[in-house]
Design an enzyme around this catalytic site. Sequence first.
Site, PDB file in Angstrom:
ATOM      1  N   GLY A 147      -7.555   4.112   2.446  1.00  0.00           N
ATOM      2  CA  GLY A 147      -6.940   4.406   3.734  1.00  0.00           C
ATOM      3  C   GLY A 147      -7.864   5.272   4.575  1.00  0.00           C
ATOM      4  O   GLY A 147      -9.054   5.440   4.269  1.00  0.00           O
ATOM      5  N   GLY A 172     -12.982   2.422  10.725  1.00  0.00           N
ATOM      6  CA  GLY A 172     -14.387   2.449  11.128  1.00  0.00           C
ATOM      7  C   GLY A 172     -14.810   3.841  11.559  1.00  0.00           C
ATOM      8  O   GLY A 172     -15.890   4.323  11.174  1.00  0.00           O
ATOM      9  N   HIS A 189      -7.192  -5.148  -6.651  1.00  0.00           N
ATOM     10  CA  HIS A 189      -6.753  -3.762  -6.416  1.00  0.00           C
ATOM     11  C   HIS A 189      -5.483  -3.764  -5.556  1.00  0.00           C
ATOM     12  O   HIS A 189      -4.503  -3.076  -5.850  1.00  0.00           O
ATOM     13  CB  HIS A 189      -7.872  -2.978  -5.717  1.00  0.00           C
ATOM     14  CG  HIS A 189      -7.421  -1.676  -5.124  1.00  0.00           C
ATOM     15  ND1 HIS A 189      -6.693  -1.599  -3.946  1.00  0.00           N
ATOM     16  CD2 HIS A 189      -7.564  -0.391  -5.547  1.00  0.00           C
ATOM     17  CE1 HIS A 189      -6.409  -0.339  -3.684  1.00  0.00           C
ATOM     18  NE2 HIS A 189      -6.927   0.416  -4.634  1.00  0.00           N
ATOM     19  N   ASN A 190      -5.505  -4.546  -4.500  1.00  0.00           N
ATOM     20  CA  ASN A 190      -4.345  -4.547  -3.598  1.00  0.00           C
ATOM     21  C   ASN A 190      -3.119  -5.186  -4.237  1.00  0.00           C
ATOM     22  O   ASN A 190      -1.996  -4.752  -4.004  1.00  0.00           O
ATOM     23  CB  ASN A 190      -4.694  -5.258  -2.288  1.00  0.00           C
ATOM     24  CG  ASN A 190      -5.470  -4.343  -1.361  1.00  0.00           C
ATOM     25  OD1 ASN A 190      -6.229  -3.489  -1.824  1.00  0.00           O
ATOM     26  ND2 ASN A 190      -5.291  -4.500  -0.074  1.00  0.00           N
ATOM     27  N   ARG A 206       8.514  -7.968  -1.489  1.00  0.00           N
ATOM     28  CA  ARG A 206       8.260  -7.694  -0.061  1.00  0.00           C
ATOM     29  C   ARG A 206       8.817  -8.827   0.798  1.00  0.00           C
ATOM     30  O   ARG A 206       9.398  -8.586   1.864  1.00  0.00           O
ATOM     31  CB  ARG A 206       6.763  -7.538   0.203  1.00  0.00           C
ATOM     32  CG  ARG A 206       6.225  -6.238  -0.307  1.00  0.00           C
ATOM     33  CD  ARG A 206       4.956  -5.827   0.432  1.00  0.00           C
ATOM     34  NE  ARG A 206       4.311  -4.736  -0.280  1.00  0.00           N
ATOM     35  CZ  ARG A 206       3.301  -4.032   0.191  1.00  0.00           C
ATOM     36  NH1 ARG A 206       2.799  -4.314   1.377  1.00  0.00           N
ATOM     37  NH2 ARG A 206       2.774  -3.059  -0.508  1.00  0.00           N
ATOM     38  N   SER A 254     -11.454   1.014  -0.286  1.00  0.00           N
ATOM     39  CA  SER A 254     -10.057   1.447  -0.456  1.00  0.00           C
ATOM     40  C   SER A 254      -9.908   2.948  -0.281  1.00  0.00           C
ATOM     41  O   SER A 254     -10.815   3.713  -0.586  1.00  0.00           O
ATOM     42  CB  SER A 254      -9.540   1.058  -1.841  1.00  0.00           C
ATOM     43  OG  SER A 254      -8.224   1.563  -1.996  1.00  0.00           O
ATOM     44  N   LYS A 283     -11.382  -6.102  -4.769  1.00  0.00           N
ATOM     45  CA  LYS A 283     -10.517  -5.357  -3.833  1.00  0.00           C
ATOM     46  C   LYS A 283      -9.155  -6.056  -3.697  1.00  0.00           C
ATOM     47  O   LYS A 283      -8.114  -5.390  -3.600  1.00  0.00           O
ATOM     48  CB  LYS A 283     -11.192  -5.234  -2.462  1.00  0.00           C
ATOM     49  CG  LYS A 283     -10.316  -4.577  -1.388  1.00  0.00           C
ATOM     50  CD  LYS A 283      -9.955  -3.153  -1.760  1.00  0.00           C
ATOM     51  CE  LYS A 283      -9.308  -2.312  -0.676  1.00  0.00           C
ATOM     52  NZ  LYS A 283      -8.165  -2.782   0.041  1.00  0.00           N
ATOM     53  N   GLU A 333      -1.830  -2.567  -6.224  1.00  0.00           N
ATOM     54  CA  GLU A 333      -1.227  -1.596  -5.282  1.00  0.00           C
ATOM     55  C   GLU A 333       0.209  -2.030  -4.940  1.00  0.00           C
ATOM     56  O   GLU A 333       1.150  -1.228  -5.003  1.00  0.00           O
ATOM     57  CB  GLU A 333      -2.106  -1.532  -4.030  1.00  0.00           C
ATOM     58  CG  GLU A 333      -1.544  -0.744  -2.859  1.00  0.00           C
ATOM     59  CD  GLU A 333      -2.470  -0.847  -1.632  1.00  0.00           C
ATOM     60  OE1 GLU A 333      -3.685  -0.587  -1.760  1.00  0.00           O
ATOM     61  OE2 GLU A 333      -1.976  -1.179  -0.533  1.00  0.00           O
ATOM     62  N   LYS A 350      -0.080  -7.153   5.013  1.00  0.00           N
ATOM     63  CA  LYS A 350      -1.154  -7.874   5.712  1.00  0.00           C
ATOM     64  C   LYS A 350      -1.587  -9.086   4.906  1.00  0.00           C
ATOM     65  O   LYS A 350      -2.331  -9.919   5.398  1.00  0.00           O
ATOM     66  CB  LYS A 350      -2.324  -6.939   5.965  1.00  0.00           C
ATOM     67  CG  LYS A 350      -1.962  -5.791   6.905  1.00  0.00           C
ATOM     68  CD  LYS A 350      -3.190  -5.228   7.580  1.00  0.00           C
ATOM     69  CE  LYS A 350      -2.864  -3.933   8.292  1.00  0.00           C
ATOM     70  NZ  LYS A 350      -2.660  -2.820   7.328  1.00  0.00           N
ATOM     71  N   THR A 386     -14.859  -2.048  23.044  1.00  0.00           N
ATOM     72  CA  THR A 386     -14.475  -1.292  24.235  1.00  0.00           C
ATOM     73  C   THR A 386     -15.328  -0.026  24.272  1.00  0.00           C
ATOM     74  O   THR A 386     -15.212   0.852  23.412  1.00  0.00           O
ATOM     75  CB  THR A 386     -12.973  -0.911  24.157  1.00  0.00           C
ATOM     76  OG1 THR A 386     -12.236  -2.090  23.846  1.00  0.00           O
ATOM     77  CG2 THR A 386     -12.485  -0.312  25.454  1.00  0.00           C
TER      78      THR A 386
END
Length: 469
Positions: free
Chosen positions: A130, A15, A186-187, A288, A128, A183, A190, A261, A35
């Site tokens: 990072g 963000g 895409h992952n 994985r 995408s 997306k 990836e 994730k 916060t």
Amino acid sequence: MTTASIGLIGLGTMGSALALNIAEKGFPIAVWNRTTAVTHQFYAEAGSLAANIVPTDSLQALVEAIMPPRAIILMVPAGKAVDDQIAALAPLLSADDLIIDAGNANFHDTNRRAAAQSGPRFLGMGVSGGEDGARHGPSIMGGGDRADWDRIAPVLTAIAAKAEDGAPCATWMGEAGAGHFVKAVHNGIEYADMQMIAEVYGVMRDGMGLPAGDIAATFDHWNGGVLQSYLVEISARVAAAVDPLTSQPMLDVILDSAGQKGTGRWTAIEAQHLAAPVPVIEAAVMGRNVSARLDERRAGEARFGPAPRRLSGEITVETLEQAMIAGKILCYAQGFAMISAASASFGWALPLPEIARVWRAGCIIRSSMLNDMAVALSQDAGRNLILAPEFSARLEATVPHLRQVVAAGALHGLACPALGAGLAWFDMMRTARGTANMIQGQRDFFGAHGFDRLDGADVHHGSWGNTQG
Ligand code: 6PG
């Protein structure tokens, strides 16, 4: 004071980077974080970009700081946090204000949120690249109403990565969850690219006995050729890095248990629902999962002993490079075919050539090969990529190398599940008469499920009592 042209909620790593990117491109942006101290720190550290940032201490203040009709980007963790944030924000917004979920949402959630009958408008946007991508140019895959996309497109195209030809990597993919679906694929890709790189790394380390430095040099060399890509580039850097604690290669001190994730898993699950084969991605997700079962693997090695693994000169790094090229083409062919299947199944018109184009820069899977894929898909988006002349020719040249690597891996116990899955799929795809006649026979035998015949005769059940011999 109403000064901002857009708002952003969630000043975590992604963000913050996205907000700075937006501010840098000249769009005044109001920001809010749960916060307040985080908001103040972000503002304090924004340097000259602070002039384009409006820090706010409440949701109400955030909303009031943005010019209506408002557009507010959510960059909060996928799942419940997004629903909670929408619920808190919606009462403060008008019906023509727009919430944009820029996290890694499951596209089914985006479909649900987009279908909400009341409240503000909603877009789901896959981002995408990072932290660095978010800060300096991500690849953006949008989904929702086209008019809503068009409204914020000037901001998104300004902040997006630019491909070599200058085209911004930000595209509207279709209605509702289309952007988050693209997306997710895409992952999945990836995961597959990363797994295939890990497999050839394993062949070099365990099969050829190469030290990390040599492996780094090999990846670096490959990155200057057909395999040029961000993931091969960073793999060279990962392999070259040295651990400051032990002075060992960094790779040699990292535990071999991969995190995730879940976005690659979503792709594999969705592919099953769509009956769209993506075995390279599935193998990568499996890889994985197996990697994370460290105790079981240790018990397995204790029981069976390690596989021999060491090759005796049958594979060269040149062969490995060619095998990787084949694996990559096969993986992307599967990924794009899955996107086609989703397009038909969900009533989207997912723009395949545009998807290849939007992945050319900014995103994690960016690579030079995507340029050629974009060209092939714009010639005929409905044709499997393996049948596009350019890629058929490349496969003819490289599959023999893939076969050599997979065979050597199988013989010596060097696990290459993703490369192997690509090869098996290719062999099935180039076989007009396969073996599913046996499956149809079995199904008819135990369940009278029926079958079609090669000769077209109107008899669809076997006489299973009649045997030969
Ligand atoms: C991107 C990435 C990113 C993803 C991470 C971690 O396109 O920038 O896909 O969105 O969250 O790569 O993913 P895993 O934790 O599942 O490996």
